[in-house]
Design an enzyme around this catalytic site. Structure first.
Site, PDB file in Angstrom:
ATOM      1  CB  ALA A  83      -0.903  -0.016   1.228  1.00 12.73           C
ATOM      2  CB  THR A  84       1.457   4.094  -1.802  1.00 11.21           C
ATOM      3  OG1 THR A  84       0.282   4.230  -2.617  1.00 11.21           O
ATOM      4  CG2 THR A  84       2.414   3.137  -2.471  1.00 11.21           C
TER       5      THR A  84
ATOM      6  CB  SER B 179      -2.598   9.167  -2.249  1.00 14.63           C
ATOM      7  OG  SER B 179      -3.282   7.976  -2.545  1.00 14.63           O
TER       8      SER B 179
ATOM      9  CG  HIS C 242      -4.215  12.577   0.377  1.00 12.22           C
ATOM     10  ND1 HIS C 242      -2.986  12.362   0.956  1.00 12.22           N
ATOM     11  CD2 HIS C 242      -4.794  11.356   0.236  1.00 12.22           C
ATOM     12  CE1 HIS C 242      -2.840  11.052   1.169  1.00 12.22           C
ATOM     13  NE2 HIS C 242      -3.905  10.427   0.737  1.00 12.22           N
TER      14      HIS C 242
ATOM     15  CB  SER D 270      -1.653   6.280   5.803  1.00  8.01           C
ATOM     16  OG  SER D 270      -2.407   7.312   5.162  1.00  8.01           O
TER      17      SER D 270
ATOM     18  CG  ASP E  82     -14.088  -6.641  -0.938  1.00  4.77           C
ATOM     19  OD1 ASP E  82     -13.761  -5.534  -1.438  1.00  4.77           O
ATOM     20  OD2 ASP E  82     -14.194  -7.680  -1.605  1.00  4.77           O
TER      21      ASP E  82
ATOM     22  CB  THR F 131      -6.741  -6.698  -5.080  1.00  6.86           C
ATOM     23  OG1 THR F 131      -6.262  -6.418  -3.762  1.00  6.86           O
ATOM     24  CG2 THR F 131      -5.897  -5.968  -6.099  1.00  6.86           C
TER      25      THR F 131
HETATM   26  N1  SAH Z   1      -6.016   6.655   0.863  1.00  7.21           N
HETATM   27  C1  SAH Z   1      -4.927   5.792   1.258  1.00  7.21           C
HETATM   28  C2  SAH Z   1      -4.495   4.951   0.085  1.00  7.21           C
HETATM   29  C3  SAH Z   1      -3.836   3.680   0.472  1.00  7.21           C
HETATM   30  S1  SAH Z   1      -3.330   2.658  -0.929  1.00  7.21           S
HETATM   31  C4  SAH Z   1      -3.786   6.659   1.757  1.00  7.21           C
HETATM   32  O1  SAH Z   1      -3.533   7.681   1.147  1.00  7.21           O
HETATM   33  O2  SAH Z   1      -3.134   6.281   2.727  1.00  7.21           O
HETATM   34  C5  SAH Z   1      -4.805   1.795  -1.304  1.00  7.21           C
HETATM   35  C6  SAH Z   1      -5.365   0.942  -0.191  1.00  7.21           C
HETATM   36  O3  SAH Z   1      -6.458   0.202  -0.713  1.00  7.21           O
HETATM   37  C7  SAH Z   1      -4.398  -0.065   0.404  1.00  7.21           C
HETATM   38  O4  SAH Z   1      -4.254   0.215   1.771  1.00  7.21           O
HETATM   39  C8  SAH Z   1      -5.092  -1.424   0.169  1.00  7.21           C
HETATM   40  O5  SAH Z   1      -4.918  -2.319   1.253  1.00  7.21           O
HETATM   41  C9  SAH Z   1      -6.543  -1.012   0.016  1.00  7.21           C
HETATM   42  N2  SAH Z   1      -7.389  -1.941  -0.730  1.00  7.21           N
HETATM   43  C10 SAH Z   1      -7.115  -2.602  -1.884  1.00  7.21           C
HETATM   44  N3  SAH Z   1      -8.160  -3.371  -2.250  1.00  7.21           N
HETATM   45  C11 SAH Z   1      -9.136  -3.187  -1.307  1.00  7.21           C
HETATM   46  C12 SAH Z   1     -10.460  -3.710  -1.121  1.00  7.21           C
HETATM   47  N4  SAH Z   1     -11.011  -4.590  -1.977  1.00  7.21           N
HETATM   48  N5  SAH Z   1     -11.165  -3.284  -0.042  1.00  7.21           N
HETATM   49  C13 SAH Z   1     -10.638  -2.412   0.841  1.00  7.21           C
HETATM   50  N6  SAH Z   1      -9.397  -1.893   0.724  1.00  7.21           N
HETATM   51  C14 SAH Z   1      -8.649  -2.275  -0.328  1.00  7.21           C
END
Ligand code: SAH
Length: 240
Positions: free
Chosen positions: A60-61, A63, A68, A92, A152, A235
């Site tokens: 994960a990142t 953004s 934002h 995060s 999810d 995913t």
């Molecule tokens: N808005 C966050 C973005 C994190 S990256 C930030 O700026 O910190 C995207 C996130 O989506 C990851 O943490 C990943 O775990 C989550 N993610 C991916 N597929 C997902 C799903 N099906 N349901 C919920 N979260 C999911």
């Protein structure tokens, strides 16, 4: 993009947000105020004031700050004191906190709520810890204005619906119907969607685009493809 990153970065949180404002990536005063009140260093383990995405583990990142900012700018009319918001792929927890600043009213009847959803429970734990690093964040969690849930996100979160605003922080393969169902009329969804390959040429890649989708007060739907992005995919949860 490199020039923008250089221009908008800062050596403090305030400097970063002021630079985003000067460059026009933040336009709205309420967005600026809400972002000034959240220290990115509580959320990004390295280079928190750089205008670039940073790894937070688990693939994960967090953004980039300008993303934002853009998410808040597009959603701002639906982020009023008392609004209900869903932040899918909350990672995060940074944006969840900023969104909560925008919907938390000064008085009890105006208290909104932001529900942050991530499918990785370690990230939900981390985001709760991150938000608790400031007194304001602790209050937001204790009062229930911010609620972090492992689930999810493609299914939305029915118990909290309808939402005035839904933010999706990971690239979807399609527009998941549950999200449209859980949107209030009027309401707005901000979502990166993986576009289908266009044409048959090998070079014609699809790419990801932000879609801003409005459910109007009469229930009609209006969609707009606004700009190209690069998010981690939405995913299935990793197994075991
Ligand atoms: N808005 C966050 C973005 C994190 S990256 C930030 O700026 O910190 C995207 C996130 O989506 C990851 O943490 C990943 O775990 C989550 N993610 C991916 N597929 C997902 C799903 N099906 N349901 C919920 N979260 C999911």
């Amino acid at each position: 993009a490199l020039v923008m990153a250089w221009y908008c970065s800062g050596s403090t949180n305030t400097e970063l947000i002021e630079n985003l404002f000067k460059s026009g990536l933040i336009k709205n005063k309420r967005v600026k105020e809400a972002m000034l009140r959240v220290d990115r260093a509580h959320y990004a383990p390295s280079r928190p004031y750089s205008d670039s995405p940073q790894s937070i583990g688990h693939k994960a990142t967090i953004s980039a700050p300008h993303m934002h900012a853009q998410a808040c700018e597009y959603l701002i009319d639906h982020l009023q004191p008392g609004s209900r918001v869903l932040d899918i792929g909350s990672g995060s927890g940074y944006l969840t906190h900023v969104l909560a600043n925008l919907v938390a009213g000064p008085d009890a009847p105006e208290q909104g709520q932001v529900i942050g959803i991530d499918h990785i429970s370690d990230l939900i734990d981390m985001s709760r810890t991150n938000i608790n690093k400031s007194e304001e964040g602790r209050n937001l969690q204790e009062s229930g204005i911010v609620k972090m849930i492992t689930a999810d996100g493609r299914l939305g979160w029915k118990d909290g619906a309808p939402y005035d605003a839904i933010h999706v922080g990971a690239a979807a393969e399609s527009l998941h119907p549950a999200l449209m169902e859980q949107l209030r009329a009027p309401g707005r969804l901000f979502i990166p969607i993986e576009s289908e390959e266009e044409g048959t040429s090998v070079v014609a890649r699809g790419g990801q685009y932000i879609w801003v989708i409005d459910k109007k007060i009469d229930g009609s739907i209006h969609r707009e493809k606004v700009f190209q992005v690069k998010y981690v995919p939405l995913t299935d949860a990793p197994r075991g």
